[in-house]
Design a protein around this motif. Structure first.
Motif, mmCIF file in Angstrom:
data_model
loop_
_atom_site.group_PDB
_atom_site.id
_atom_site.type_symbol
_atom_site.label_atom_id
_atom_site.label_comp_id
_atom_site.label_asym_id
_atom_site.label_seq_id
_atom_site.Cartn_x
_atom_site.Cartn_y
_atom_site.Cartn_z
ATOM 1 N N TRP A 123 6.504 -3.694 -1.700
ATOM 2 C CA TRP A 123 5.636 -3.532 -1.009
ATOM 3 C C TRP A 123 5.338 -5.052 -0.983
ATOM 4 O O TRP A 123 4.390 -5.742 0.090
ATOM 5 N N LEU A 124 5.673 -5.746 -1.842
ATOM 6 C CA LEU A 124 5.772 -7.394 -1.443
ATOM 7 C C LEU A 124 5.605 -8.059 0.068
ATOM 8 O O LEU A 124 5.169 -9.313 0.430
ATOM 9 N N TYR A 125 7.306 -7.345 0.426
ATOM 10 C CA TYR A 125 7.826 -8.105 1.755
ATOM 11 C C TYR A 125 6.550 -7.289 2.738
ATOM 12 O O TYR A 125 6.418 -7.654 3.735
ATOM 13 N N ALA A 126 6.241 -6.572 2.682
ATOM 14 C CA ALA A 126 5.065 -5.353 3.175
ATOM 15 C C ALA A 126 3.772 -6.113 3.859
ATOM 16 O O ALA A 126 3.383 -6.880 4.808
ATOM 17 N N MET A 130 2.677 -8.608 6.542
ATOM 18 C CA MET A 130 1.416 -8.514 7.465
ATOM 19 C C MET A 130 0.842 -10.124 7.504
ATOM 20 O O MET A 130 0.184 -10.529 8.335
ATOM 21 N N ALA A 131 1.126 -10.785 6.472
ATOM 22 C CA ALA A 131 0.098 -11.989 6.202
ATOM 23 C C ALA A 131 0.454 -12.706 7.360
ATOM 24 O O ALA A 131 -0.358 -13.276 8.007
ATOM 25 N N ARG A 132 1.825 -12.675 8.249
ATOM 26 C CA ARG A 132 2.095 -13.303 9.029
ATOM 27 C C ARG A 132 2.134 -12.265 10.485
ATOM 28 O O ARG A 132 2.484 -13.549 11.395
ATOM 29 N N ILE A 144 5.155 -5.330 14.531
ATOM 30 C CA ILE A 144 6.090 -4.486 13.646
ATOM 31 C C ILE A 144 6.158 -4.354 12.244
ATOM 32 O O ILE A 144 5.900 -3.984 11.611
ATOM 33 N N TRP A 145 4.775 -5.176 12.130
ATOM 34 C CA TRP A 145 4.430 -5.046 10.319
ATOM 35 C C TRP A 145 3.767 -4.057 10.205
ATOM 36 O O TRP A 145 4.296 -3.406 8.155
#
Length: 179
Positions: A123-126, A130-132, A144-145
């Motif tokens: 979840w944290l990685y996603a 997404m922010a990037r 691919i986010w």
């Protein structure tokens, strides 16, 4: 075989379990659809490569970052619901019933802990990706986010199904994995 499946699910009857069953089946349908789309995508790519010398652009990226993720993570809960995950039962079969039950419950709790950790980290990685605005750059740029969210969502479904199985195990309604 249908009788065995009915026996496995006979103890599940509450509204939570009915909702969970629908969510788990939905995850299975997502995985099945992704499998079908992946097959069609690769077949078209190969056909275009050999018939027209014009393969589909970014096939490797799309297969790797989209279809494979959508095949794997949404289906984990369905596999757990059916109790079809790989089970090393050689030692537990030799144990007395009480020890076997305790061992299965401990394994279920440990699995649940690992699944929750993977889900939280996913979840944290996603969110970070997404922010990037994570993309895969090749002949075509592919975002691919969005597929990064398949990991925590798949792990959430898996954790909910593990919890339901753990409750059944604690109540003594099941004999353990694969049964």
């Amino acid at each position: 075989m249908p009788e065995e499946e009915a026996a496995k699910t006979a103890v599940r009857q509450g509204p939570f379990d009915r909702a969970l069953a629908k969510a788990v089946q939905g995850g299975g349908l997502i995985s099945a659809a992704a499998t079908f789309i992946l097959m069609a995508h690769v077949i078209v790519d190969v056909a275009m490569r050999y018939l027209a010398n014009a393969p589909l652009p970014a096939t490797i990226e799309i297969v790797s970052y989209w279809w494979m993720v959508l095949i794997t993570f949404p289906a984990l809960a369905l596999t757990q619901r059916r109790r079809e995950h790989v089970d090393l039962s050689l030692l537990t079969e030799l144990m007395p019933a009480r020890h076997r039950r305790v061992s299965i419950i401990m394994a279920r709790v440990a699995t649940l802990a690992v699944v929750l950790i993977i889900g939280w980290c996913g979840w944290l990685y996603a969110l970070e990706q997404m922010a990037r605005g994570e993309i895969a750059m090749g002949s075509v740029t592919i975002p691919i986010w969005p597929t990064r969210f398949a990991v925590p969502l798949g792990m959430l479904l898996f954790a909910l199904q593990l919890t339901a199985n753990l409750i059944e195990d604690l109540r003594g309604r099941t004999a353990g994995p694969g049964r």
